[in-house]
Motif scaffolding. Structure first.
Motif, PDB file in Angstrom:
ATOM      1  N   VAL A   3     -14.721  -1.464   4.151  1.00 40.28           N
ATOM      2  CA  VAL A   3     -14.665  -1.571   2.683  1.00 40.28           C
ATOM      3  C   VAL A   3     -13.772  -0.471   2.123  1.00 40.28           C
ATOM      4  O   VAL A   3     -12.934  -0.722   1.248  1.00 40.28           O
ATOM      5  CB  VAL A   3     -16.095  -1.502   2.082  1.00 40.28           C
ATOM      6  N   ASP A   4     -13.914   0.749   2.641  1.00 42.33           N
ATOM      7  CA  ASP A   4     -13.074   1.861   2.173  1.00 42.33           C
ATOM      8  C   ASP A   4     -11.595   1.620   2.474  1.00 42.33           C
ATOM      9  O   ASP A   4     -10.728   1.950   1.662  1.00 42.33           O
ATOM     10  CB  ASP A   4     -13.537   3.180   2.794  1.00 42.33           C
ATOM     11  N   LEU A   5     -11.288   1.038   3.640  1.00 41.65           N
ATOM     12  CA  LEU A   5      -9.897   0.729   3.978  1.00 41.65           C
ATOM     13  C   LEU A   5      -9.288  -0.259   2.978  1.00 41.65           C
ATOM     14  O   LEU A   5      -8.153  -0.095   2.538  1.00 41.65           O
ATOM     15  CB  LEU A   5      -9.815   0.151   5.395  1.00 41.65           C
ATOM     16  N   VAL A   6     -10.050  -1.290   2.618  1.00 41.72           N
ATOM     17  CA  VAL A   6      -9.563  -2.279   1.650  1.00 41.72           C
ATOM     18  C   VAL A   6      -9.384  -1.621   0.275  1.00 41.72           C
ATOM     19  O   VAL A   6      -8.386  -1.855  -0.407  1.00 41.72           O
ATOM     20  CB  VAL A   6     -10.495  -3.504   1.579  1.00 41.72           C
ATOM     21  N   VAL A  44     -10.928  -7.471   8.105  1.00 42.69           N
ATOM     22  CA  VAL A  44     -10.634  -6.176   8.717  1.00 42.69           C
ATOM     23  C   VAL A  44     -11.044  -6.239  10.184  1.00 42.69           C
ATOM     24  O   VAL A  44     -12.186  -6.583  10.507  1.00 42.69           O
ATOM     25  CB  VAL A  44     -11.381  -5.032   7.996  1.00 42.69           C
ATOM     26  N   ASN A  45     -10.105  -5.913  11.056  1.00 42.78           N
ATOM     27  CA  ASN A  45     -10.377  -5.862  12.488  1.00 42.78           C
ATOM     28  C   ASN A  45     -11.148  -4.575  12.772  1.00 42.78           C
ATOM     29  O   ASN A  45     -10.637  -3.480  12.514  1.00 42.78           O
ATOM     30  CB  ASN A  45      -9.057  -5.885  13.268  1.00 42.78           C
ATOM     31  N   PRO A  46     -12.386  -4.647  13.286  1.00 44.01           N
ATOM     32  CA  PRO A  46     -13.182  -3.442  13.502  1.00 44.01           C
ATOM     33  C   PRO A  46     -12.636  -2.538  14.606  1.00 44.01           C
ATOM     34  O   PRO A  46     -12.967  -1.359  14.663  1.00 44.01           O
ATOM     35  CB  PRO A  46     -14.567  -3.966  13.870  1.00 44.01           C
ATOM     36  N   ASN A  47     -11.756  -3.068  15.467  1.00 50.41           N
ATOM     37  CA  ASN A  47     -11.182  -2.265  16.552  1.00 50.41           C
ATOM     38  C   ASN A  47      -9.965  -1.475  16.094  1.00 50.41           C
ATOM     39  O   ASN A  47      -9.756  -0.344  16.525  1.00 50.41           O
ATOM     40  CB  ASN A  47     -10.792  -3.164  17.730  1.00 50.41           C
ATOM     41  N   THR A  48      -9.141  -2.078  15.229  1.00 58.16           N
ATOM     42  CA  THR A  48      -7.887  -1.457  14.845  1.00 58.16           C
ATOM     43  C   THR A  48      -7.842  -0.988  13.384  1.00 58.16           C
ATOM     44  O   THR A  48      -6.994  -0.182  13.025  1.00 58.16           O
ATOM     45  CB  THR A  48      -6.720  -2.444  15.055  1.00 58.16           C
ATOM     46  N   GLY A  49      -8.690  -1.540  12.539  1.00 55.09           N
ATOM     47  CA  GLY A  49      -8.645  -1.231  11.110  1.00 55.09           C
ATOM     48  C   GLY A  49      -7.581  -2.034  10.378  1.00 55.09           C
ATOM     49  O   GLY A  49      -7.355  -1.836   9.188  1.00 55.09           O
ATOM     50  N   GLU A  50      -6.930  -2.967  11.089  1.00 56.54           N
ATOM     51  CA  GLU A  50      -5.892  -3.800  10.473  1.00 56.54           C
ATOM     52  C   GLU A  50      -6.522  -4.702   9.420  1.00 56.54           C
ATOM     53  O   GLU A  50      -7.568  -5.308   9.639  1.00 56.54           O
ATOM     54  CB  GLU A  50      -5.211  -4.659  11.539  1.00 56.54           C
ATOM     55  N   ILE A  51      -5.842  -4.784   8.259  1.00 57.75           N
ATOM     56  CA  ILE A  51      -6.329  -5.601   7.140  1.00 57.75           C
ATOM     57  C   ILE A  51      -5.359  -6.746   6.923  1.00 57.75           C
ATOM     58  O   ILE A  51      -4.149  -6.542   6.881  1.00 57.75           O
ATOM     59  CB  ILE A  51      -6.401  -4.766   5.839  1.00 57.75           C
ATOM     60  N   ARG A  52      -5.914  -7.949   6.775  1.00 57.23           N
ATOM     61  CA  ARG A  52      -5.066  -9.086   6.415  1.00 57.23           C
ATOM     62  C   ARG A  52      -5.804  -9.910   5.372  1.00 57.23           C
ATOM     63  O   ARG A  52      -7.022  -9.970   5.346  1.00 57.23           O
ATOM     64  CB  ARG A  52      -4.657  -9.915   7.624  1.00 57.23           C
ATOM     65  N   SER A  53      -5.034 -10.556   4.524  1.00 59.69           N
ATOM     66  CA  SER A  53      -5.595 -11.413   3.489  1.00 59.69           C
ATOM     67  C   SER A  53      -5.993 -12.743   4.101  1.00 59.69           C
ATOM     68  O   SER A  53      -5.301 -13.275   4.967  1.00 59.69           O
ATOM     69  CB  SER A  53      -4.568 -11.641   2.382  1.00 59.69           C
ATOM     70  N   LEU A  54      -7.119 -13.296   3.671  1.00 59.51           N
ATOM     71  CA  LEU A  54      -7.536 -14.613   4.138  1.00 59.51           C
ATOM     72  C   LEU A  54      -6.677 -15.719   3.533  1.00 59.51           C
ATOM     73  O   LEU A  54      -6.680 -16.837   4.018  1.00 59.51           O
ATOM     74  CB  LEU A  54      -9.000 -14.866   3.769  1.00 59.51           C
ATOM     75  N   LEU A  55      -5.978 -15.429   2.471  1.00 61.38           N
ATOM     76  CA  LEU A  55      -5.201 -16.439   1.764  1.00 61.38           C
ATOM     77  C   LEU A  55      -3.775 -16.562   2.300  1.00 61.38           C
ATOM     78  O   LEU A  55      -2.966 -17.274   1.739  1.00 61.38           O
ATOM     79  CB  LEU A  55      -5.174 -16.124   0.266  1.00 61.38           C
ATOM     80  N   GLN A  56      -3.446 -15.857   3.372  1.00 63.02           N
ATOM     81  CA  GLN A  56      -2.086 -15.941   3.929  1.00 63.02           C
ATOM     82  C   GLN A  56      -1.875 -17.213   4.676  1.00 63.02           C
ATOM     83  O   GLN A  56      -2.702 -17.795   5.269  1.00 63.02           O
ATOM     84  CB  GLN A  56      -1.829 -14.762   4.871  1.00 63.02           C
TER      85      GLN A  56
END
Length: 172
Positions: free
Chosen positions: A105-108, A160-172
């Motif tokens: 949540v903090d990353l987003v 959010v990938n819990p292993n890498t912290g990578e964030i991507r939008s679901l709407l992509q």
């Protein structure tokens, strides 16, 4: 000073008005009558065990809530709680950095910092089928202040990938 019937009735009325707000402000916790606190017997590999009386499980709405430390330790596992990330580790610690739901949540929030208003809410919603955290960003918009009618305006859904912290939008 002499007290009469009018003073007594006035005091009761004022007290009633002052303390009636307590019931309205009381939090919506489960009714104590709905919770069954009778001691349970837990069986581990057929062997009955009971926790100390101050850490008994409870039965609430047909679900048993069990003290996790008692269960894990009886299964031969250690339990570690990280209050900073609100994470509970049972058994071995992860060998690689894992992001908790709170950290996700903090990353987003950090990623969207310039685009959000103070009215926006960023919160964890669920895990997807790959074990990634799904985070919703939204705000509640009141469209009628007199009736209190409102609706939820979603800014976006993020994974959010819990292993890498990578964030991507679901709407992509």
């Amino acid at each position: 000073m002499k007290w009469d019937w009018k003073s007594f009735a006035g005091g009761i009325l004022v007290g009633s008005v002052l303390f009636s707000g307590l019931a309205i402000a009381a939090p919506a916790f489960p009714d104590a009558g709905d919770i069954n606190k009778e001691p349970f017997t837990y069986y581990f590999d057929g062997i009955p065990k009971s926790p100390k009386m101050d850490v008994q499980g409870i039965l609430y709405k047909n679900s048993v809530y069990v003290p996790i430390r008692f269960v894990a330790e009886n299964l031969g596992k250690t339990v570690i709680y990280d209050g900073k990330t609100k994470s509970i580790f049972i058994g071995k610690l992860p060998v690689a950095k894992m992001y908790s739901k709170l950290e996700a949540v903090d990353l987003v929030k950090k990623k969207l910092a310039g685009n959000l208003t103070p009215q926006h809410v960023v919160e964890y919603d669920h895990d997807d089928e790959k074990g990634h955290y799904v985070i919703q960003v939204y705000q509640t918009v009141v469209n009628n202040f007199q009736s209190g009618d409102s609706y939820t305006s979603t800014y976006g859904w993020f994974v959010v990938n819990p292993n890498t912290g990578e964030i991507r939008s679901l709407l992509q």
